[in-house]
Design a protein around this motif. Structure first.
Motif, short mmCIF file in Angstrom:
data_model
loop_
_atom_site.label_atom_id
_atom_site.label_comp_id
_atom_site.label_asym_id
_atom_site.label_seq_id
_atom_site.Cartn_x
_atom_site.Cartn_y
_atom_site.Cartn_z
N SER A 190 41.71 44.34 39.55
CA SER A 190 41.72 44.41 41.01
C SER A 190 41.81 43.02 41.62
O SER A 190 42.50 42.81 42.63
N PHE A 191 41.14 42.02 41.01
CA PHE A 191 41.23 40.63 41.49
C PHE A 191 42.66 40.12 41.39
O PHE A 191 43.19 39.48 42.32
N LEU A 192 43.30 40.38 40.25
CA LEU A 192 44.67 39.91 40.05
C LEU A 192 45.62 40.57 41.03
O LEU A 192 46.53 39.93 41.57
N ALA A 193 45.44 41.88 41.25
CA ALA A 193 46.31 42.58 42.20
C ALA A 193 46.11 42.05 43.61
O ALA A 193 47.09 41.88 44.36
N LEU A 194 44.85 41.76 43.98
CA LEU A 194 44.58 41.22 45.31
C LEU A 194 45.21 39.85 45.47
O LEU A 194 45.80 39.53 46.51
N GLY A 195 45.09 39.03 44.42
CA GLY A 195 45.72 37.71 44.48
C GLY A 195 47.23 37.81 44.62
O GLY A 195 47.85 37.03 45.36
N GLN A 196 47.83 38.77 43.95
CA GLN A 196 49.28 38.97 44.06
C GLN A 196 49.67 39.40 45.47
O GLN A 196 50.68 38.94 46.01
N ILE A 197 48.85 40.26 46.07
CA ILE A 197 49.13 40.70 47.45
C ILE A 197 49.10 39.52 48.40
O ILE A 197 50.02 39.33 49.22
N ILE A 198 48.07 38.71 48.30
CA ILE A 198 47.93 37.57 49.22
C ILE A 198 49.06 36.57 49.00
O ILE A 198 49.59 35.99 49.96
N TYR A 199 49.44 36.37 47.75
CA TYR A 199 50.51 35.41 47.44
C TYR A 199 51.85 35.86 48.03
O TYR A 199 52.65 35.04 48.51
N MET A 200 52.10 37.18 48.02
CA MET A 200 53.39 37.68 48.48
C MET A 200 53.48 37.83 49.99
O MET A 200 54.57 38.04 50.53
N LEU A 201 52.35 37.80 50.68
CA LEU A 201 52.39 37.91 52.14
C LEU A 201 53.03 36.67 52.75
O LEU A 201 52.94 35.56 52.20
N PRO A 202 53.69 36.84 53.89
CA PRO A 202 54.29 35.67 54.56
C PRO A 202 53.24 34.61 54.88
O PRO A 202 52.09 34.94 55.18
N LYS A 203 53.63 33.36 54.77
CA LYS A 203 52.69 32.26 54.98
C LYS A 203 52.10 32.29 56.39
O LYS A 203 50.96 31.86 56.61
N HIS A 204 52.85 32.81 57.35
CA HIS A 204 52.39 32.81 58.73
C HIS A 204 51.52 34.03 59.07
O HIS A 204 51.12 34.20 60.22
N ALA A 205 51.28 34.90 58.07
CA ALA A 205 50.48 36.10 58.34
C ALA A 205 49.10 35.73 58.82
O ALA A 205 48.45 34.83 58.27
N LYS A 206 48.62 36.42 59.86
CA LYS A 206 47.32 36.13 60.44
C LYS A 206 46.18 36.56 59.49
O LYS A 206 46.28 37.58 58.82
#
Length: 685
Positions: free
Chosen positions: A136-152
């Protein structure tokens, strides 16, 4: 699913729903008539509304079909609607995420949701539980990494780590607290397991040391026990048993107990009633003829050809007995369940009608009243006859196996076992009919013989599939099917196998009992907690039920798609319990380096030679002692040592008292008694 919980067969079966989903995808999505693609390309924004309408129609139709065939679902309408709303919202936000990020993000979110919401209390190992947290930690990290840099508020998403971390830490604390709160028993106040093992050791020593060493002693002991002469051929039997180093010479009480009631009728009457019973419509009986000269058996049935290895068993066990036993006949039940109920004379009657019997088909019906109708009135034992009590602190540890298996003393069993509530087959014969069965309850009069199942390849012990004690998983294992009772409605909840799996998986709202120490006082304490690490229990097949009951059980239990037949040998504690009749896997477990925990209401031929708490651990029908027992045997140093001792003692005794020749010795003596019973010259006594 993680790699730590991966199995080839289970993964292969997952392709079935995948193929079904693909078919639905191709069928329901709108297609472009000009396109030649097999899988249509879809703009989710344009297709979501028409797709949703199609899905609703399909789901409503499926619900209608399910209701027609299985009845109305038993789930509450409010949670169902809430779950549907939550699912709809999840798909809405999924499409929004895909629109503003990518579909790769969506798959990562799905992975996170699956791995982070698994209940850590249900995992059977610490590694398995930890693997889901890490995933779950790895999946969460992948989600955050793939989000646009400007995401709030992108960094705030790391807070979702707590979704899987907090339950995992709570589980670790609960396990640690349970272990730290266990009482420290001293020699003046033993754990019930210690006290029961000490008593069992003395019982086994008496059993081993009291066996006759000469024919003269064996002859005298037979007369002392049964107030009768041994059957013709008894001396040759003794010489055979002694020459093969049989550890049991005198303790064959089960043979006497099951055959002696038939002495009330003459040998001619025995032969006549066997023929009548075998020809009775629906009797499900094999009539077998044993040839003394060839030591071969031939069996016949009015309609069947497969005798379920009965001939094979007697031919194999008697191949060294040529010329030692006279020709004789005997009846063998084709069914798993016990068959014979021997009437008791009514007041004023001198004897039971010897030539009459009743055959009643009680399949799928309650049988308790029928099989306990001849129980004597309940009496309270006097203080002088009461044995020294072992302190169990209110937990139902089995301290007296004979009493625990006596149906007449436990009317509550009527709603605790599938055999008593709704057996798959139960053709009760009430009368003096000598029938051989593999197992029988305390109230029934079947003559017991070794089950042919113990000779089948699938139930044989193979030491190459076993592992050393220190390398075994420190838990209790069982996997099997829902045999033991035909299920309809909700009655399956009271069946023995379903109750055990419910306990092992900690389903529903349950109260568990443990021994805890408050100051210097040890007492029983109630807790909702069950350490899932100590239990690996599941159904691998759900059947033998009406459609609705099958559906409800599949929804209620966490089932396995498949279980290896030798998987149990990977665990230190192995559970065994009745199916429709006796359990064929019992000998494999006794022979292994694991310790068997045995729950049964059925007597077997070997009961005289097994000592509970020395060769195996008996379990009560209510099973309320199981959480404390499993905790003690897996989570305390003393308990682990006790479990290892029982495993070694049972394994050693199995190699000495359960050899094929030991079954031959039993069958040899049984056939001698049967030959005398049906001797045409024998008068009724």
């Amino acid at each position: 699913m993680t790699l730590l919980n991966w199995d080839l067969w289970g993964s292969a079966l997952s392709t079935v729903p995948l193929a079904a989903l693909l078919l639905i995808y191709v069928t329901l999505l709108p297609r472009n008539s000009k396109s030649s693609r097999i899988l249509p390309l879809v703009d989710i924004q344009d297709a979501i509304v028409p797709l949703s309408l199609r899905v609703v129609v399909v789901l409503v139709a499926a619900l209608c079909v399910q209701t027609v065939y299985f009845g109305f679902p038993r789930s509450c309408i409010v949670p169902t609607l809430s779950l549907g709303m939550a699912k709809a919202l999840s798909w809405y936000f999924t499409t929004q995420t895909a629109q503003h990020a990518s579909w790769c993000t969506v798959t990562a979110i799905g992975t996170f949701s699956i791995t982070s919401t698994r209940n850590p209390f249900t995992f059977t190992s610490d590694t398995h539980a930890l693997s889901h947290v890490i995933a779950s930690f790895l999946a969460l990290g992948q989600i955050i990494y793939m989000l646009p840099k400007h995401a709030k508020m992108r960094s705030i998403l790391w807070g979702f780590m707590l979704v899987s971390l907090m339950p995992y830490l709570a589980n670790l604390y609960a396990v640690s607290f349970q272990q730290s709160s266990a009482p420290d028993f001293d020699y003046s106040r033993q754990h019930p397991v210690d006290a029961l093992m000490e008593k069992a050791k003395n019982d086994f020593q008496r059993l081993s040391q009291k066996q006759s060493q000469t024919y003269k002693d064996a002859y005298a002991e037979y007369r002392r026990r049964y107030s009768a002469e041994p059957p013709p051929g008894f001396e040759a039997w003794y010489q055979f048993a002694a020459s093969h180093q049989s550890p049991i010479i005198d303790d064959f009480d089960l043979i006497y107990d099951t055959i002696s009631p038939f002495w009330k009728i003459s040998g001619k009457e025995v032969l006549a009633i066997m023929g009548d019973a075998q020809r009775a419509p629906g009797g499900e009986l094999w009539l077998c003829g044993f040839s003394g000269d060839s030591a071969k058996t031939q069996c016949s049935h009015p309609s069947r050809t497969d005798d379920r290895h009965v001939k094979l068993l007697f031919d194999t066990l008697s191949e060294d007995l040529r010329g030692t036993i006279p020709d004789l006949s005997f009846l063998v039940s084709h069914l798993d369940e016990p068959r014979v109920l021997i009437p008791r004379p009514s007041l004023g009657e001198k004897k039971v009608d010897s030539g009459h019997f009743n055959l009643t088909n009680l399949s799928h019906q309650p049988v308790w009243d029928a099989i306990t109708k001849y129980c004597p009135p309940q009496t309270i034992p006097s203080a002088a006859k009461t044995k020294r009590k072992i302190e169990t602190f209110g937990l139902p540890f089995v301290t007296d196996l004979h009493k625990a298996m006596d149906l007449c003393q436990h009317p509550q069993y009527s709603q605790m076992h599938g055999l008593f509530i709704s057996p798959p087959t139960f053709r009760l014969i009430e009368g003096l009919v000598p029938i051989l069965s593999t197992g029988a309850t305390s109230t029934m009069g079947d003559i017991l013989f070794p089950s042919p199942a113990y000779m089948e390849e699938g139930f044989q012990y193979d030491k190459t599939h076993d592992v050393e004690w220190d390398d075994k998983r420190n838990n209790l294992y069982w996997a099997g099917s829902t045999t033991g009772g035909f299920a309809s409605g909700d009655q399956w909840r009271n069946y023995h196998r379903q109750r055990f799996v419910e306990l092992g998986q900690n389903l529903g709202v349950q109260k568990h009992y443990y021994l805890r120490q408050r100051g210097h006082i040890v007492d029983r304490a109630e807790s909702p907690f069950l350490n899932g690490r100590s239990f690996d229990v599941a159904f691998s097949r759900i059947f033998g039920c009406q459609a609705q009951a099958c559906r409800d059980q599949k929804a209620y239990f966490n089932s396995k798609a498949w279980a290896d037949k030798d998987r149990a040998l990977q665990s230190r504690l192995v559970f065994d319990l009745d199916g429709n009749g006796i359990s064929g896997r019992y000998y494999k477990l006794l022979a292994s380096k694991s310790v068997p925990l045995k729950q049964t209401v059925l007597r077997e031929w070997h009961d005289d030679r097994l000592v509970p708490w020395f060769h195996y651990i008996p379990i009560s029908q209510g099973m309320r002692e199981v959480p404390e027992l499993v905790f003690y045997l897996t989570s305390t140093e003393a308990g682990q040592q006790r479990a290892k001792e029982i495993a070694e003692q049972g394994r050693d005794w199995f190699s000495k008292a359960f050899r094929q020749v030991d079954m031959t010795i039993y069958v040899y003596r049984l056939l001698l008694e049967l030959a005398r019973l049906q001797d045409p010259e024998r008068k009724a006594s």
